[in-house]
Design an enzyme around this catalytic site. Structure first.
Site, mmCIF file in Angstrom:
data_model
loop_
_atom_site.group_PDB
_atom_site.id
_atom_site.type_symbol
_atom_site.label_atom_id
_atom_site.label_comp_id
_atom_site.label_asym_id
_atom_site.label_seq_id
_atom_site.Cartn_x
_atom_site.Cartn_y
_atom_site.Cartn_z
ATOM 1 N N TYR A 116 -1.081 -9.079 5.476
ATOM 2 C CA TYR A 116 -1.961 -7.930 5.238
ATOM 3 C C TYR A 116 -3.420 -8.451 5.201
ATOM 4 C CZ TYR A 116 -4.787 -4.939 2.331
ATOM 5 O OH TYR A 116 -5.837 -4.226 1.833
ATOM 6 N N ASP A 188 6.123 -11.784 -0.445
ATOM 7 C CA ASP A 188 5.542 -10.463 -0.684
ATOM 8 C C ASP A 188 6.590 -9.441 -0.242
ATOM 9 O OD1 ASP A 188 4.233 -7.997 -0.436
ATOM 10 O OD2 ASP A 188 2.294 -8.949 -0.092
ATOM 11 N N LYS A 213 2.506 0.999 -3.383
ATOM 12 C CA LYS A 213 3.280 1.511 -2.258
ATOM 13 C C LYS A 213 4.582 2.151 -2.741
ATOM 14 C CE LYS A 213 -0.225 -0.051 -0.343
ATOM 15 N NZ LYS A 213 -0.509 -1.434 -0.144
HETATM 16 O O1 7XF Z 1 -4.098 -4.489 -3.688
HETATM 17 P P1 7XF Z 1 -3.144 -3.529 -3.090
HETATM 18 O O2 7XF Z 1 -2.282 -2.839 -4.112
HETATM 19 O O3 7XF Z 1 -3.795 -2.580 -2.116
HETATM 20 O O4 7XF Z 1 -2.060 -4.381 -2.252
HETATM 21 C C1 7XF Z 1 -2.384 -5.380 -1.323
HETATM 22 C C2 7XF Z 1 -1.224 -5.581 -0.395
HETATM 23 C C3 7XF Z 1 -0.424 -6.686 -0.575
HETATM 24 N N1 7XF Z 1 0.644 -6.917 0.238
HETATM 25 C C4 7XF Z 1 0.952 -6.058 1.229
HETATM 26 C C5 7XF Z 1 2.138 -6.361 2.093
HETATM 27 C C6 7XF Z 1 0.192 -4.927 1.429
HETATM 28 O O5 7XF Z 1 0.536 -4.089 2.431
HETATM 29 C C7 7XF Z 1 -0.927 -4.666 0.601
HETATM 30 C C8 7XF Z 1 -1.779 -3.468 0.795
HETATM 31 N N2 7XF Z 1 -1.670 -2.868 2.035
HETATM 32 C C9 7XF Z 1 -2.249 -1.552 2.325
HETATM 33 C C10 7XF Z 1 -1.860 -1.182 3.767
HETATM 34 O O6 7XF Z 1 -1.382 -2.040 4.516
HETATM 35 O O7 7XF Z 1 -2.004 -0.018 4.125
HETATM 36 C C11 7XF Z 1 -3.729 -1.556 2.050
HETATM 37 C C12 7XF Z 1 -4.565 -0.494 2.604
HETATM 38 S S1 7XF Z 1 -6.172 -1.138 3.165
#
Ligand code: 7XF
Length: 401
Positions: A116, A188, A213
């Site tokens: 990510y 993760d 999520k």
């Molecule tokens: O700090 P966050 O709760 O937004 O989480 C960070 C994160 C960590 N690991 C993975 C596999 C993630 O997908 C994310 C956050 N991802 C969102 C996405 O892919 O849509 C963030 C939106 S910019």
């Protein structure tokens, strides 16, 4: 759970609903109270001193712990099959709090090449400023791991399935190789959730989550979690959370997460059913170049998906024959689905990783790390599947005109 009336361990949903909380200790209140307090009153200075020294149990200050959060943490530990958990303010807070708890200048990390965007930024652009070296390699080929392991390698880090391109990484095999060199493994598990895969049971040392999520499930908060051994979690709480990040989760968000997690199994079952149906439907649809979904027999790692996951999740990536322009037309044409980053919500969300979630990669890095410009991502929601599929198909029709 203290008592469950069963002579066997309670099942997943039972623990998701009951673990770590006994209404009898809280005036019969069915839901855990939301403890809205920053600090805790001590019976004596001696008691406060002992609590601060960790000599007696008890709370001292809400940056370090809160009773509502503690219920959430025991539930998370139980669902992931770990000894303990630490809930924090974001997924990135989880990753940073964990790594800041253990890393020193001169240490090395091996990470998969697809992460990510902000995880990549922290590792690729941030940690290097503090003397930590991060090697990005293709962990779908575990044989490449040994060549980059050195005595300084402390951690191997990966997502599976990877965000956004749905590559899978063999948890058992990576754990075996990493442990042979005394490196510890962090998975993760945001895409998988503990309902679909439990990396700790396969040998991983830590699981991290963006609880923003699927665990929350309702798109109404930002949160993260770390799960692992009790000793390691004590270190993460008292170093990474308390001193190095201060990424504390609020009691109210802990409560919302407890509410969301009660329906995790139900929601994941529906996300998986709908995503599989949609992936099958669009795989051979005119104008679609490729659909990346681990539940399709055409996925290059379908066999690993069947072995490692109990179902295939709610995330789909696709490329259209018309490339980037067609992808943008498709995402602009959806009407029921929303154009938004994040994932795991009740609403279906579509987004363009290269310009949104993964825009921390430079163009060169994006190419080297296999995140194609033409890739579109769908987080399949909980809507009626006929309605959802009608919307996606009409958007694909418009994209190929
Ligand atoms: O700090 P966050 O709760 O937004 O989480 C960070 C994160 C960590 N690991 C993975 C596999 C993630 O997908 C994310 C956050 N991802 C969102 C996405 O892919 O849509 C963030 C939106 S910019």
């Amino acid at each position: 759970m203290k008592k469950n009336g069963l002579n066997r361990p309670a099942g997943f949903s039972t623990r998701a609903i009951h673990e770590g909380y006994d209404p009898a200790s809280h005036h019969g209140s069915l839901n855990p109270p939301v403890y809205l307090n920053a600090t805790y009153s001590f019976e004596s200075i001696a008691q406060g001193q002992q609590r601060f020294a960790g000599e007696v149990p008890g709370y001292v200050y809400a940056r370090v712990g809160n009773p509502t959060q503690s219920v959430l943490e025991s539930r998370l530990a139980s669902l992931e099959g770990g000894e303990a958990a630490v809930a924090v303010a974001s997924g990135i807070g989880a990753i940073t709090a964990l790594l800041w708890s253990f890393l020193e200048s001169g240490d090395e990390i091996i990470a998969d090449k697809t992460l990510y965007g902000c995880t990549f930024a922290f590792m690729g652009h941030g940690l290097s400023r503090f003397g930590v070296k991060v090697h990005f390699i293709d962990l779908t080929q575990p044989d490449t791991l040994e060549a980059v392991m050195t005595p300084a390698t402390r951690f191997v880090f990966f997502e599976t399935p990877t965000n956004p391109n749905m590559r899978l990484i063999d948890i058992d095999q990576i754990c075996r190789l990493a442990h042979a060199h005394n490196a510890r493994v962090i998975v993760d598990n945001t895409y998988g959730t503990p309902y679909l895969q439990r990396p700790l049971e396969r040998g991983a040392d830590f699981v991290v989550h963006s609880m923003t999520k699927y665990l929350s499930g309702h798109g109404d908060l930002i949160a993260g979690a770390i799960i692992g051994s009790a000793d390691d979690m004590l270190n993460v709480r008292t170093v990474g959370l308390k001193d190095m990040t201060g990424a504390v989760l609020s009691a109210f968000d802990s409560f919302l997460l407890l509410r969301g997690i009660k329906t995790l199994e139900l929601r994941m079952t529906r996300h998986c059913e709908s995503a599989l149906a949609l992936a099958r439907q669009i795989e051979s649809y005119p104008g679609v170049e490729s659909v990346l979904y681990p539940g399709l027999a055409s996925h290059p790692q379908y066999a690993l998906a069947c072995e490692q996951m109990s179902a295939f999740g709610g995330m789909i990536a696709l490329e259209l024959s018309g490339g980037y322009e067609a992808g943008v037309r498709f995402m602009d044409a959806v009407q029921l689905a929303q154009r938004a980053v994040s994932l795991g919500d009740a609403e279906t969300l579509v987004q363009h990783p290269a310009s949104m979630t993964h825009n921390n990669y430079t163009d060169e890095e994006r190419e080297a790390h296999g995140i194609s410009l033409g890739l579109a991502r769908i987080s399949v929601g909980l809507e009626n599947i006929e309605d959802l599929s009608a919307d996606i198909l009409q958007a694909l029709d418009q994209a190929s005109q």
